[in-house]
Design a protein around this motif. Structure first.
Motif, short mmCIF file in Angstrom:
data_model
loop_
_atom_site.label_atom_id
_atom_site.label_comp_id
_atom_site.label_asym_id
_atom_site.label_seq_id
_atom_site.Cartn_x
_atom_site.Cartn_y
_atom_site.Cartn_z
N ASP A 141 -28.46 -47.32 -6.48
CA ASP A 141 -27.86 -45.99 -6.47
C ASP A 141 -28.23 -45.33 -7.79
O ASP A 141 -27.70 -45.68 -8.85
CB ASP A 141 -26.33 -46.12 -6.31
CG ASP A 141 -25.65 -44.79 -6.05
OD1 ASP A 141 -26.35 -43.75 -6.07
OD2 ASP A 141 -24.43 -44.80 -5.82
N ILE A 194 -21.33 -57.79 -1.11
CA ILE A 194 -22.02 -57.63 -2.39
C ILE A 194 -22.06 -59.00 -3.07
O ILE A 194 -21.03 -59.55 -3.45
CB ILE A 194 -21.29 -56.61 -3.28
CG1 ILE A 194 -21.29 -55.24 -2.60
CG2 ILE A 194 -21.96 -56.54 -4.66
CD1 ILE A 194 -20.57 -54.15 -3.37
N VAL A 202 -24.65 -48.16 -3.16
CA VAL A 202 -25.54 -49.34 -3.16
C VAL A 202 -25.45 -50.06 -1.81
O VAL A 202 -26.45 -50.57 -1.31
CB VAL A 202 -25.26 -50.33 -4.31
CG1 VAL A 202 -25.70 -49.73 -5.64
CG2 VAL A 202 -23.82 -50.79 -4.37
N VAL A 203 -24.24 -50.10 -1.24
CA VAL A 203 -24.08 -50.77 0.06
C VAL A 203 -24.86 -50.02 1.14
O VAL A 203 -25.59 -50.63 1.93
CB VAL A 203 -22.57 -50.88 0.43
CG1 VAL A 203 -22.41 -51.37 1.86
CG2 VAL A 203 -21.85 -51.81 -0.53
N LYS A 243 -27.17 -48.03 -10.57
CA LYS A 243 -26.48 -49.23 -10.09
C LYS A 243 -27.38 -49.94 -9.11
O LYS A 243 -28.09 -49.31 -8.32
CB LYS A 243 -25.19 -48.83 -9.35
CG LYS A 243 -24.16 -48.20 -10.26
CD LYS A 243 -22.95 -47.72 -9.44
CE LYS A 243 -22.22 -46.62 -10.18
NZ LYS A 243 -21.96 -45.45 -9.35
N LEU A 247 -14.86 -48.27 -0.30
CA LEU A 247 -15.86 -48.96 -1.13
C LEU A 247 -15.96 -48.41 -2.55
O LEU A 247 -16.68 -48.99 -3.38
CB LEU A 247 -17.23 -48.89 -0.46
CG LEU A 247 -17.34 -49.47 0.95
CD1 LEU A 247 -18.78 -49.41 1.42
CD2 LEU A 247 -16.81 -50.89 1.01
N LYS A 307 -23.98 -57.60 -8.63
CA LYS A 307 -24.36 -56.22 -8.98
C LYS A 307 -24.45 -56.02 -10.47
O LYS A 307 -23.85 -56.77 -11.25
CB LYS A 307 -23.41 -55.20 -8.35
CG LYS A 307 -21.97 -55.24 -8.81
CD LYS A 307 -21.15 -54.11 -8.14
CE LYS A 307 -19.66 -54.29 -8.42
NZ LYS A 307 -18.83 -53.21 -7.87
N GLU A 334 -25.46 -52.65 -13.58
CA GLU A 334 -25.84 -51.26 -13.79
C GLU A 334 -26.46 -51.09 -15.16
O GLU A 334 -26.29 -51.92 -16.05
CB GLU A 334 -24.66 -50.32 -13.58
CG GLU A 334 -23.48 -50.50 -14.51
CD GLU A 334 -22.36 -49.50 -14.19
OE1 GLU A 334 -22.01 -49.33 -13.01
OE2 GLU A 334 -21.85 -48.90 -15.14
N ASN A 347 -17.06 -46.84 -5.83
CA ASN A 347 -18.39 -46.57 -6.38
C ASN A 347 -19.48 -47.44 -5.80
O ASN A 347 -20.65 -47.25 -6.10
CB ASN A 347 -18.36 -46.76 -7.90
CG ASN A 347 -17.52 -45.70 -8.57
OD1 ASN A 347 -17.40 -44.58 -8.05
ND2 ASN A 347 -16.92 -46.04 -9.70
N ASP A 348 -19.10 -48.42 -4.97
CA ASP A 348 -20.11 -49.29 -4.37
C ASP A 348 -20.71 -48.72 -3.10
O ASP A 348 -21.68 -49.27 -2.56
CB ASP A 348 -19.50 -50.66 -4.03
CG ASP A 348 -19.12 -51.44 -5.29
OD1 ASP A 348 -19.75 -51.21 -6.34
OD2 ASP A 348 -18.19 -52.26 -5.20
N ALA A 350 -27.42 -53.59 -6.50
CA ALA A 350 -26.65 -54.72 -6.01
C ALA A 350 -27.44 -55.49 -4.96
O ALA A 350 -28.20 -54.91 -4.19
CB ALA A 350 -25.32 -54.24 -5.42
#
Lengths: 316, 316
Positions: free
Chosen positions: B8, B25, B306-307, B15, B300, B28, B30, B302-303, B17
């Motif tokens: 991301d 996850i 990336v997910v 970020k 989720l 991860k 950053e 802030n994830d 992951a």
């Protein structure tokens, strides 16, 4: 070449057409709906129309790839039931199974605005485009979204109901129970309503207008007066178009279509509709959204529904 | 189990992951974006992060199912180029080919709001739903539409831009060049702007408010003041929420989602946001549209980006 029959069930007429897999209409006919005779009678007459069309075209019913039927209301595709069809007074009417059993062929259902959208996206003004928003400006404002040749139905076949985007909270009452929906302003009905209101105001202020307030006033009359430079009529038409541009720009920001196909009676206003609409649209759609889309008149007219319904039967 | 890396790319942080095909996850990390070093430097550091994450997890890069990258701007998926990324000053930057060549794996790209939407729809608050509208209330109002596990991109990846639906023509200026967009009212920035305006007015009329007009005022401050029964703050919050209900109802009439997932900093306001939002929403969405949808907080955080980015790599 495979052929299917598309049926467009309307409040006044049932239209049915034999259509090939290139979208050509090989034969069509229509019959009065006679809604007061009830659903079973209507379904039996639709069955009769299918048998007759097949026979007249030297086909056995079993030669057909299927039957697609466009319903002017809410449908439940999983059960094959028409949940609520206000125009013809239906509620929870099974459609797919009775027709399938009687005819022995595959039956597909779709909401009429979605079927018309699919027709235009397939072989009408949206052909060759992957993302189409199709809009019908008539008594109401209907809409359908077609993505890669498939109707976007959403959670319960309500996707594309752009006529009920609220544009003016607290505005004119809409049949849906809300106020200020797009179709209270930018439909033929909305244009007539606004013209009547403008006439009352014009009389009070002594402003001249060639518009008459007779009960038969139509949106076409209002557009005709606008074209004849009637200032009151022009204001009404301008408001309907500006609000339509706003609504279409809003919907376009959500679905980012390649083409917006505009049909229905009011689309016959031609340049008086499309010229200012195309000017105003980029004031409401993001720059990149506006750059990707063209606004074009529908091409199939009243045939869009039967063509889209047949497409469902041919490719589902 | 197949694994992919989701990246991301943000204005401040990158970020990354490692994610398995169930959406877990596994690892991860950053790193600062350092946008001023330019695109090539950023892409080289992303490459480094991928290699490092693989090594730390006892994987060869070639073991990965792929790399998905979420970009905070406009992308051209066909060419693999980031057209315009205002936050980090990119214009026409090739992303997919350089990463693919250096890493030797499949690379997918998506706009960041769409990637976050995909993440939430996959294993977040929208899991198990076929039609999801995901909204982020932060500096702006981002949106993404996920249908059957795929992002609706539209003609040029602009679908879901609900933050730029014009709600109040002639309203506050928006970064997009228009006025009165949803994000000028219902984003954190919009709440702060309206609070400042309300404070000026409150001072003029001698109305008391616990809100301060210091330059550090945040939307969280305004929500906190509202919760402490500050009348001025409550009016501002009410307006942001009523307008959000209107915008979401409008978008829902177009795409008929089963779930609307609401994330971003402002969604942390919890009940003060969701309770009135759920009450007001049915005033703007058609009855059947409102009946089919639930409004839920994102899960989720802030994830999501990336997910969602990893999901692209795993299932494309």
């Amino acid at each position: 070449m495979r052929k299917a029959i598309g049926v467009d069930l309307g409040g006044t007429f049932i239209k049915a057409a034999l259509i090939d897999e290139s979208g050509n209409i090989l034969y069509k006919e229509e019959a009065p709906t006679l809604a007061d005779r009830g659903p079973d009678d209507i379904l039996r007459r639709i069955e009769g129309m299918i048998r007759e069309i097949a026979a007249k075209n030297d086909l056995a019913v079993s030669d057909l790839a299927g039957l697609g039927i466009a319903i002017p209301g809410f449908i439940d595709d999983e059960s094959g039931v028409a949940d609520e069809v206000v125009n013809i007074g239906w509620r929870d009417v099974p459609v797919r199974e009775p027709l399938k059993q009687r005819l022995g062929i595959h039956v597909s259902m779709e909401n009429d605005a979605n079927a018309a959208a699919l027709g235009e996206a397939w072989v009408g003004a949206g052909r060759g485009r992957r993302f189409a928003l199709c809009v019908t400006l008539g008594t109401g404002v209907g809409g359908g979204v077609v993505i890669d040749g498939k109707v976007l139905r959403g959670a319960n076949t309500m996707a594309g109901e752009i006529g009920h985007m609220v544009m003016v909270p607290g505005g004119a009452a809409c049949n849906c129970g809300h106020h200020g929906c797009l179709e209270t302003i930018s439909s033929a009905t909305g244009v007539v309503r606004m013209a009547r209101e403008a006439l009352v105001e014009a009389k009070q202020t002594g402003r001249p207008s060639a518009l008459s307030d007779d009960p038969e006033l139509t949106a076409a009359d209002v557009f005709a007066a606008a074209n004849a430079l009637d200032a009151v009529a022009n204001e009404v038409v301008d408001k309907a178009i500006e609000t339509l541009a706003w609504g279409l720009g809003t919907a376009a920001n959500v679905i980012n279509p390649e083409v917006i196909v505009i049909g229905g009676g009011m689309s016959r206003a031609g340049a008086r509709l499309f010229d200012p609409l195309r000017v105003a649209f980029p004031n409401y759609a993001l720059r990149r959204v506006a750059a990707a889309v063209t606004l074009v008149p529908a091409e199939l007219g009243n045939d869009a529904g039967v063509v889209g319904a047949a497409r469902l039967a041919l490719y589902s």
